[in-house]
Design a protein around this motif. Structure first.
Motif, short mmCIF file in Angstrom:
data_model
loop_
_atom_site.label_atom_id
_atom_site.label_comp_id
_atom_site.label_asym_id
_atom_site.label_seq_id
_atom_site.Cartn_x
_atom_site.Cartn_y
_atom_site.Cartn_z
N MET A 1 -1.16 -3.31 -8.15
CA MET A 1 -1.95 -4.10 -7.19
C MET A 1 -1.35 -3.98 -5.80
SD MET A 1 -2.73 -8.11 -7.32
CE MET A 1 -3.25 -8.11 -9.00
N ARG A 2 -2.19 -3.87 -4.82
CA ARG A 2 -1.68 -3.78 -3.45
C ARG A 2 -1.29 -5.16 -2.94
NH1 ARG A 2 -5.13 0.23 -1.15
NH2 ARG A 2 -4.86 2.06 -2.44
N ASP A 325 8.98 -0.89 -2.49
CA ASP A 325 8.46 -2.15 -3.01
C ASP A 325 9.06 -3.33 -2.28
OD1 ASP A 325 6.86 -0.96 -4.98
OD2 ASP A 325 8.62 -0.64 -6.23
N MET B 1 -4.14 8.76 -1.63
CA MET B 1 -3.96 7.74 -2.67
C MET B 1 -2.62 7.07 -2.53
SD MET B 1 -5.49 8.94 -6.25
CE MET B 1 -4.27 10.18 -6.43
N LYS B 2 -2.61 5.77 -2.55
CA LYS B 2 -1.34 5.06 -2.44
C LYS B 2 -0.88 4.65 -3.83
CE LYS B 2 -2.34 3.33 2.11
NZ LYS B 2 -2.93 2.23 2.81
N THR B 3 0.39 4.60 -4.01
CA THR B 3 0.92 4.13 -5.27
C THR B 3 0.95 2.61 -5.26
OG1 THR B 3 2.33 6.04 -5.22
CG2 THR B 3 2.92 4.34 -6.78
N PRO B 4 0.46 1.99 -6.32
CA PRO B 4 0.56 0.54 -6.36
C PRO B 4 2.04 0.12 -6.28
CG PRO B 4 -0.81 1.34 -8.13
CD PRO B 4 -0.20 2.54 -7.47
N ARG B 5 2.26 -1.07 -5.79
CA ARG B 5 3.64 -1.50 -5.58
C ARG B 5 4.17 -2.23 -6.80
NH1 ARG B 5 4.61 -1.91 -0.21
NH2 ARG B 5 6.11 -3.53 -0.63
#
Lengths: 453, 537
Positions: A1-2, A325, B1-5
């Protein structure tokens, strides 16, 4: 999820006005904050926004999984967030739906390691009803044990849904390796066994409410199109009698890490090999620039214009993606670099390339032009990110909750503007060192993919 | 495309609300929604049989380079939205994924003047957005920029379309990402998404909608750089393009944008003629993979779409059943809140793809042949049959009983307010205006709110009896014990359920109907597919 929050925000203004005064709009944050602290300690912030009859109503409570100090009770801040929708004597279960539903409010909440944030977003015409029902639940929440037991299953369903992708397992493994004492050792969802045991903890959930859902631990943000005097009158009337005091607990301090650590996840399904490098770094605080520094550092080391991105993603194509992250935390947490590999054989090469960028920075080799571009991106990004009263309310609530001050967002913006190349280098040298590193790897382990043991 | 965090999981809660059981009157009365005098009620007709096929009635065709402008003076941001009537239906057979890959390569792969890295470096200090999204029939290039950078951005944004770099190394990078998206993402890490794509593939079998918009593994591998170059010229053409501008827009910007877009090919490939879709009623696909839970999607191809007189009542009823990620929905209340089966349960009168960061449907994913679907978020495998039966039970109840007046008024009020949230940003306002051109539904949301004022429980039920067909459903499941589930679906034994806490007599009474409920499943049409072979070619 962003994340809901854009990575970078920045304010043009420098000196911040004292809180008691309305905080003026600036070019980068073109909104005015009116802040008032009620006698019981509740902070109320109003922000006019030209949204033609639409308002967002954001309540942030400074409680998250960080506060879960008792063994066997992890995941409770999040579970409790669910219970906050279960009604009171005056507004029994289901009535919130009927009252807010009549107006069409989008009504939801989320929990993190440090905060719990509730938001309602909809027509200003519903504000009087909303203020009444919100104050009532924060003061007088009441739910039955059967309702509590049923909701525990929805939380378990949430865990299962999230367990389909590798991220939850990775976060669990990384936290368990990086933290030995602090409650950041467990994720916001909590340990799986604790989640399964949640239905038995009814009394504890009542204590949790008394302990943390207090006016002095809560901030309210009202953003949009409304009559300020009328709203404040209702807020004082409904929230004024709320009178509990927040509990004090000792969150165990994490001792310094003096040896490199590793953690590994074998993933039993096809997926890309992955890597996380994580270092212990200082907390986000209203009085330091540590959070702004780390925000800039993410863009500097692995952003779309970084040498690592150009080399690993675009030119050599060794990774699908690199990133971080990093999320602001109340207590010292982690600064991380992440890589989604294309091939297991490139693992060392990618790790060394990322570490080389860190070493360069720690050695004082800083590209000042890129730092400036990151700050420009932040300044314009802040404007781009705030498209609705909901955006503004959640951003304000987030930074207020983490930093413990209603003008947290503006402080963060101000600090971002002041980051210098020398500070970045100094930060990297001090914190991003080998003895302070936890390295997490994930390898797919399926019959035909040659994973590791 | 971004990687989810790997972030602390943001977890959404919800509440209880249901109008099907009497509750004490509220202590605060919300204002009653305004209603106009209802039309005289027609007698309720018998439920009709579902159509055996859904023909392709073409969408409207706006004129080439049709311009939609929503200027406003109170923002410094300019929003661009270029919507091409071109999507994965334009993928040649054996090259599935070509449209999405071409669009992504154009948007991310640089321009003739700038490499992809230089394009990123140029956009970065502006914090400007430049994104592309491909769906079945539409591809949208969208952008936002602060007016301080407008001239430079305009050049970049249009160069992406007029003079894309189409670099071989970037093609390989983005192809690898697209293949990984199928192999590692769709098949492996997102049971809910997998269930939805599996349902699409089932109900549109043999139709250009059937394959995953992002492509199939073999289709993506077969694409060459020449394919991409030719495809860009064939489908990203003036005659398929609607140009949207919003925010800080003036005449100069309109003129220069249109003049530059005049450099696109005037026309290209002939339009794909979509075939009639034959009903797949009663068919089931089970995707087998290692997973803790069972994901459920169900639906059917639906001839009712925006512009059809029956669409608004149908949309209203499906919102009542399960507005996406809103706790006010009946399914949410009954299956999640009261029974604790899962994290959420929703229903959709038209195809739904969540707009990132919101709970609303994306815009510009219009479809000639729409689908009506129900989504059950993952449940404990032991409750898979019960949850599925529960969902169909409540869908059927909609056909058989009018929505109670109190609940009806609540949902009407809800949608009057909630639908305003759908149009709070410039990109979304543009999106609705552009969709309206294709559906022939000017002022769509205003029209919906207007229609709500005239509906009654009886008028809605009359439409549902004609247009809502539980017996037309097909089913897609994602689960580990596929054989066990297949046997249960074929033999349909009762699916009793035990609860962690006491339930009301009313609920247990309803359960008596759900436990043995006859699902509209054909025992001879249950297929198991291993996840690893899904969307291979």
């Amino acid at each position: 999820m962003r994340r809901l929050l854009p990575l970078l925000l920045l304010l043009l203004g420098t000196a911040l006005p004292a809180l008691a005064q309305p905080q003026a709009a600036s070019q980068a944050f073109p909104y005015t904050l009116q802040t008032e602290k009620l006698a019981n300690g509740l902070t109320v912030v109003r922000v006019p926004y030209p949204s033609q009859g639409i308002v967002s109503y954001v309540t942030v409570v400074r409680v998250g999984s960080r506060n879960e100090v008792e063994a066997g009770k992890t995941g409770f801040a999040h579970f409790f967030e669910h219970m906050m929708f279960k009604g009171t004597k005056r507004h029994p279960e289901g009535e919130r739906e009927r009252i807010l539903g009549t107006f069409g409010f989008d009504d939801n909440a989320f929990t993190t390691d440090d905060i719990t944030l509730y938001y309602s977003y909809g027509p200003s015409a519903g504000l009087p009803f909303l203020i009444d029902i919100e104050a009532d639940r924060f003061r007088n929440l009441e739910y039955s044990e059967p309702s509590f037991r049923t909701e525990a299953l929805a939380v378990l369903g949430e865990y299962h849904k999230n367990a389909a992708a590798p991220y939850l397992k990775m976060e669990e493994a990384l936290n368990a390796a990086a933290f030995t004492k602090h409650t950041y050792r467990h994720t916001t969802l909590g340990f799986y066994d604790d989640i399964k045991a949640m239905p038995e903890a009814y009394q504890y959930s009542r204590d949790f409410f008394e302990r943390w859902y207090t006016p002095d631990n809560t901030m309210l943000f009202i953003v949009g199109d409304f009559d300020d005097a009328q709203v404040m009158k209702l807020v004082r009337e409904h929230y004024g009698p709320w009178d509990r005091k927040t509990a004090s607990i000792q969150v165990p301090k994490e001792p310094p890490q003096n040896q490199p650590r590793t953690a590994h996840v074998d993933w039993p399904q096809p997926t890309q090999p992955r890597m996380v490098l994580a270092w212990h770094t200082p907390a986000a605080s209203a009085n330091t620039s540590d959070s702004a520094l780390q925000t800039v550092l993410v863009a500097y080391l692995v952003g779309p214009t970084s040498p690592a991105y150009k080399q690993l993603v675009l030119d050599k194509q060794l990774v699908e993606a690199i990133g971080s992250d990093y999320v602001e935390h109340r207590d010292p947490h982690l600064f991380s670099l992440t890589a989604t590999l294309k091939n297991e054989k490139d693992r060392d090469r990618v790790r060394l390339a990322l570490l080389q960028e860190v070493s360069r920075l720690a050695a004082g080799k800083v590209d000042a032009a890129r730092v400036k571009a990151i700050q420009d991106n932040a300044r314009y990004g802040a404007l781009m990110a705030l498209q609705t009263p909901r955006d503004v309310g959640i951003q304000l609530g987030w930074y207020a909750g983490i930093l413990g001050t209603p003008d947290g967002l503006q402080r963060q913006l101000g600090n971002l503007a002041k980051v210098t190349p020398a500070q970045l280098s100094e930060f990297a040298k001090r914190h991003l060192k080998a003895t302070n590193l936890t390295l997490l790897s994930l390898t797919p382990k399926v019959s035909d993919a040659g994973g590791t043991k | 495309m971004k990687t989810p965090r790997l972030l602390s999981l943001v977890a959404l809660a919800s509440l209880v609300g249901c109008a099907s059981t009497p509750k004490p009157a509220p202590t605060t009365e919300a204002p009653p929604p305004t209603t106009e005098a209802p039309a005289p009620e027609a007698p309720i007709q018998k439920a009709s049989t579902p159509p055996t096929e859904v023909p392709a009635v073409p969408l409207k065709q706006p004129k080439p380079l049709e311009l939609v402008v929503l200027a406003r003076p109170d923002t410094p941001i300019v929003t661009f939205r270029l919507v091409f009537h071109s999507g994965s239906i334009d993928d040649p057979k054996g090259k599935e994924g070509l449209t999405a890959l071409t669009a992504t390569l154009m948007a991310e792969g640089g321009t003739q003047k700038l490499t992809s890295a230089q394009l990123l470096e140029t956009l970065f200090p502006m914090a400007a957005e430049l994104e592309v999204a491909t769906d079945k029939e539409f591809t949208t290039f969208s952008g936002r920029v602060h007016k301080d950078f407008l001239p430079r951005y305009l050049e970049l944004f249009t160069d992406v379309l007029l003079a894309p770099r189409l670099d071989p190394a970037e093609l390989e990078r983005l192809r690898a990402n697209a293949i990984s998206d199928v192999e590692n993402g769709l098949r492996s890490a997102n049971d809910e998404g997998l269930g939805k794509v599996a349902l699409d593939a089932l109900i549109y079998e043999g139709h250009p909608y059937a394959h995953y918009t992002g492509g199939t593994v073999q289709g993506l591998k077969a694409i060459t750089l020449d394919d991409v170059k030719a495809h860009a010229q064939r489908v990203f053409t003036q005659d398929r393009l609607v140009v949207g501008l919003a925010g800080a827009v003036d005449d100069g910007l309109k003129d220069s944008l249109l003049s530059r877009l005049g450099g696109l090919p005037a026309s290209g490939a002939p339009r794909v003629t979509l075939p009639t879709v034959a009903s797949t009623a009663g068919r089931t696909v089970i995707i087998q993979k290692q997973t803790l839970s069972t994901a459920v999607s169900m639906g059917y191809v639906n001839p009712v779409r925006r512009g059809d007189a029956d669409f608004f009542p149908l949309a209203f009823a499906l919102s009542h059943l399960g507005e996406h990620r809103q706790s006010i929905g009946l399914l949410f209340t009954e299956l999640r809140e009261k029974r604790g089966l899962n994290y959420g349960d929703y229903a959709y009168a038209e195809h739904f793809i969540e707009d990132p960061g919101t709970t609303y449907n994306r815009t510009n994913i219009a479809r000639t042949q729409q689908d009506l679907t129900v989504w059950i978020r993952p449940v404990e495998p032991a409750n898979g049959m019960f949850a599925t039966r529960g969902a169909v039970f409540y869908l059927e109840q909609l056909v058989n009983e009018p929505i109670p007046q109190e609940r009806f008024d609540l949902m009407r009020g809800f949608l009057q307010g909630y639908s305003r949230l759908w149009e709070q940003t410039d990109p979304r306002r543009l999106g609705y205006a552009i969709d309206s051109l294709f559906y022939g539904t000017p002022n769509y949301l205003d029209q919906y709110r207007q229609a709500l004022t005239k509906m009654t429980p009886q008028s809605v039920q009359e439409v549902l009896r004609r247009r809502l067909h539980p017996s037309a459903l097909s089913f897609a499941f994602v689960t580990q014990d596929a054989e066990g589930l297949a046997n249960a679906l074929r033999t349909s034994p009762p699916s009793p359920i035990t609860y962690a806490s006491d339930k009301t007599p009313e609920l247990l009474e309803v359960d008596k109907a759900i436990v043995p409920f006859k699902l509209p499943v054909r025992a001879d049409a249950v297929t198991i597919i291993p996840a690893q072979s899904f969307m291979e070619k």
